[in-house]
Design an enzyme around this catalytic site. Sequence first.
Site, short mmCIF file in Angstrom:
data_model
loop_
_atom_site.label_atom_id
_atom_site.label_comp_id
_atom_site.label_asym_id
_atom_site.label_seq_id
_atom_site.Cartn_x
_atom_site.Cartn_y
_atom_site.Cartn_z
N PRO A 2 0.57 -1.18 0.08
CA PRO A 2 0.23 -0.03 -0.26
C PRO A 2 1.25 1.32 -0.14
O PRO A 2 1.44 1.42 1.08
CB PRO A 2 -0.29 -0.05 1.31
CG PRO A 2 -1.32 -1.35 1.55
CD PRO A 2 0.03 -2.36 0.72
N GLU A 3 0.45 2.10 -0.86
CA GLU A 3 1.11 3.58 -1.37
C GLU A 3 0.33 4.35 -0.56
O GLU A 3 -0.76 4.14 0.28
CB GLU A 3 1.58 3.46 -2.28
CG GLU A 3 2.66 2.35 -3.13
CD GLU A 3 3.16 3.21 -4.49
OE1 GLU A 3 3.06 4.10 -5.21
OE2 GLU A 3 3.65 1.88 -4.74
#
Length: 274
Positions: A2-3
């Site tokens: 996840p960014e």
Amino acid sequence: MPELPEVETSRLGITPHLQGQTIKAITVRTEKLRWPIPQELQKLVGQRIQSIRRRAKYLMIDTPEGTAIIHLGMSGSLRILDEAIPSAKHDHVDLVLDNGRLLRYNDPRKFGAWLYSEVGVSHEVLAKLGPEPLTDAFSADYFSEKAENKKTVVKQFIMNNAVVVGVGNIYASESLFMAKIHPKTPVGKLKPKQIQRLVSEIKKVLETAIKQGGTTLKDFNQVDGKPGYFAQELHVYGRANKLCLICKSLIQEEKIGQRNTFWCDKCQPLPKTK
């Protein structure tokens, strides 16, 4: 992994369910994720949740007593569920509310984190972070100052959290494509107009991803269980040997700084060295 847009999507998803609620219990089913889960988290039991913030890829749940700091790591996810729903494999932490609901943290790879910070004390994991990319602090002038005389390639430079937070691998490749800058360009060689364009594109790409719910990754789903949709609009990331959507050249792939990097040689020409 996840960014920033995925983490921001999670923050937006959990906030209406948590803010203003009181923590009834914190159930910890594993002693250690990336770091040991501190016993101090139990100080938050009985506390009212004041706000849910994000700093870089960290989520912070604030109470009058202190703050729970959450990092999703490589494969972490958050769900809002009824308290009666039994835990499953890899469900490591439950933040139980007094309204019969809970925030459940699942992390198959156990590389995320749950940490604790006292009121008025900045945790060490937040101490050396650069500015948020969607704020005015991340500007062309700031970028130019940081990049001056640097030989680091631009892809690695914009992924350095000490320079700017949250520009992860996917969005770095996409921003560089939109700015027409080759990822191997030495950042100190960028011209002012290129810097201005890159800063602008980083902001646009991240804002678009947040609006669309983040990028679909095999390990990521939104709080409501729906995947993100920005992956449908990726121009270069994950498209090695496919035709560029702009010029029909083949998309290139190479590891830069141990991260898979994607670009189009025609749309993003590498500057000639003298």
